[in-house]
Write a protein that holds these residues in place. Structure first.
Motif, short mmCIF file in Angstrom:
data_model
loop_
_atom_site.label_atom_id
_atom_site.label_comp_id
_atom_site.label_asym_id
_atom_site.label_seq_id
_atom_site.Cartn_x
_atom_site.Cartn_y
_atom_site.Cartn_z
N HIS A 270 0.84 -1.21 0.00
CA HIS A 270 0.00 0.00 0.00
C HIS A 270 0.87 1.26 0.00
CE1 HIS A 270 -3.54 2.42 0.82
NE2 HIS A 270 -3.04 2.84 1.97
N TYR A 271 1.88 1.28 0.84
CA TYR A 271 2.74 2.46 0.92
C TYR A 271 3.74 2.52 -0.24
CZ TYR A 271 0.63 3.43 5.38
OH TYR A 271 -0.27 3.72 6.37
N LEU A 272 4.22 1.37 -0.70
CA LEU A 272 5.12 1.38 -1.85
C LEU A 272 4.42 1.92 -3.10
CD1 LEU A 272 7.43 -1.77 -1.82
CD2 LEU A 272 8.08 0.59 -2.32
N ALA A 273 3.14 1.63 -3.24
CA ALA A 273 2.39 2.14 -4.39
C ALA A 273 2.46 3.66 -4.45
CB ALA A 273 0.93 1.68 -4.31
N ASP A 274 2.32 4.29 -3.31
CA ASP A 274 2.32 5.76 -3.27
C ASP A 274 3.68 6.36 -3.61
OD1 ASP A 274 -0.33 5.69 -2.50
OD2 ASP A 274 0.10 5.94 -0.37
N LEU A 275 4.72 5.57 -3.55
CA LEU A 275 6.08 6.08 -3.79
C LEU A 275 6.59 5.84 -5.21
CD1 LEU A 275 7.60 4.91 -0.40
CD2 LEU A 275 7.15 7.28 -1.09
N GLN A 276 5.75 5.28 -6.06
CA GLN A 276 6.18 4.97 -7.42
C GLN A 276 6.10 6.21 -8.32
OE1 GLN A 276 7.59 1.92 -7.92
NE2 GLN A 276 7.14 1.82 -5.72
N ASP A 277 7.04 6.29 -9.25
CA ASP A 277 7.06 7.38 -10.21
C ASP A 277 6.14 7.11 -11.39
OD1 ASP A 277 8.93 8.89 -8.75
OD2 ASP A 277 10.60 7.78 -9.64
N GLU A 278 5.96 5.85 -11.72
CA GLU A 278 5.15 5.45 -12.88
C GLU A 278 3.84 4.83 -12.41
OE1 GLU A 278 6.04 6.15 -15.99
OE2 GLU A 278 7.92 7.04 -15.26
N VAL A 279 2.74 5.24 -13.03
CA VAL A 279 1.43 4.76 -12.63
C VAL A 279 1.30 3.25 -12.82
CG1 VAL A 279 0.19 5.21 -14.80
CG2 VAL A 279 -1.04 5.32 -12.63
N VAL A 280 1.97 2.68 -13.81
CA VAL A 280 1.91 1.24 -14.03
C VAL A 280 2.50 0.50 -12.83
CG1 VAL A 280 2.77 -0.64 -15.50
CG2 VAL A 280 1.93 1.47 -16.53
N GLU A 281 3.60 1.00 -12.30
CA GLU A 281 4.20 0.40 -11.11
C GLU A 281 3.31 0.60 -9.89
OE1 GLU A 281 6.87 -1.61 -10.85
OE2 GLU A 281 6.87 -1.53 -13.04
N GLU A 282 2.72 1.78 -9.80
CA GLU A 282 1.80 2.06 -8.70
C GLU A 282 0.64 1.06 -8.71
OE1 GLU A 282 -1.07 5.69 -7.14
OE2 GLU A 282 0.58 6.14 -8.51
N LEU A 283 0.08 0.83 -9.88
CA LEU A 283 -1.02 -0.14 -10.01
C LEU A 283 -0.59 -1.53 -9.55
CD1 LEU A 283 -2.81 0.68 -13.38
CD2 LEU A 283 -3.90 0.31 -11.16
N ALA A 284 0.60 -1.93 -9.94
CA ALA A 284 1.08 -3.26 -9.55
C ALA A 284 1.14 -3.39 -8.02
CB ALA A 284 2.44 -3.54 -10.17
N TRP A 285 1.63 -2.36 -7.34
CA TRP A 285 1.71 -2.41 -5.88
C TRP A 285 0.32 -2.31 -5.25
CZ3 TRP A 285 5.43 -4.59 -3.48
CH2 TRP A 285 6.71 -4.59 -4.03
N ASP A 286 -0.56 -1.48 -5.83
CA ASP A 286 -1.94 -1.41 -5.33
C ASP A 286 -2.62 -2.78 -5.43
OD1 ASP A 286 -2.00 1.29 -4.56
OD2 ASP A 286 -2.63 1.96 -6.55
N GLU A 287 -2.37 -3.47 -6.52
CA GLU A 287 -2.97 -4.80 -6.70
C GLU A 287 -2.39 -5.80 -5.70
OE1 GLU A 287 -2.34 -5.33 -10.89
OE2 GLU A 287 -4.15 -4.17 -11.38
N ARG A 288 -1.11 -5.69 -5.39
CA ARG A 288 -0.50 -6.56 -4.38
C ARG A 288 -1.13 -6.29 -3.00
NH1 ARG A 288 4.48 -4.93 -7.28
NH2 ARG A 288 5.08 -6.71 -8.54
#
Length: 152
Positions: A44-62
């Motif tokens: 949840h917190y790693l998602a917020d720290l991503q520069d790219e939305v695709v990476e953010e989505l991957a962490w949100d899904e995790r």
């Protein structure tokens, strides 16, 4: 959880790269099959720290995947007032917003609806107000067709 909290505070203090590295190291330590509360929190917190939305989505899904195996008993061992259902509005809100920013409007809407469905469990405090405002902001942005990052 203390190490996760420390990494989150590091990010909030302006050291996004350091926080990202600390959380990634914790993720590696916990593992993809480790404690669900730890996995959900880290992702949840790693998602917020991503520069790219695709990476953010991957962490949100995790994070959402991890919460699906999380029990109220487990979260109450961390803090006796917690319940898993209260995690869902924030997790779904983040997924809706990331999908919106990625241009996936049709994928964003069901996540936003799921966030709305869980708002009743949130407390009437600053956290609950923040999530409710976030839901409304994402709804407006979706209706307007915006893919811009929302200002908190």
């Amino acid at each position: 959880m203390a190490a996760i909290g420390a990494a989150v505070e590091q990010g909030r203090a302006g050291d996004a790269q350091g926080a990202r590295e600390a959380l990634a190291a914790l993720w590696a330590r916990v593992g993809a099959e480790g404690d669900a509360l730890h996995r959900c929190s880290i992702a949840h917190y790693l998602a917020d720290l991503q520069d790219e939305v695709v990476e953010e989505l991957a962490w949100d899904e995790r994070a959402l995947d991890a919460v699906s195996t999380l029990s109220d008993e487990r979260v109450r061992r961390f803090h006796d007032s917690l319940q898993v259902r209260a995690f869902l509005p924030s997790l779904y809100l983040n997924l809706a917003d990331a999908h919106r920013r990625a241009g996936n409007r049709d994928e964003a809407r069901p996540h936003l609806a799921a966030a709305v469905a869980g708002l009743d469990v949130l407390p009437d405090d600053a956290y609950g107000a923040m999530i409710r405002a976030g839901v409304e902001n994402v709804r407006v942005a979706l209706d307007e067709g915006s893919t811009a990052r929302l200002v908190p």
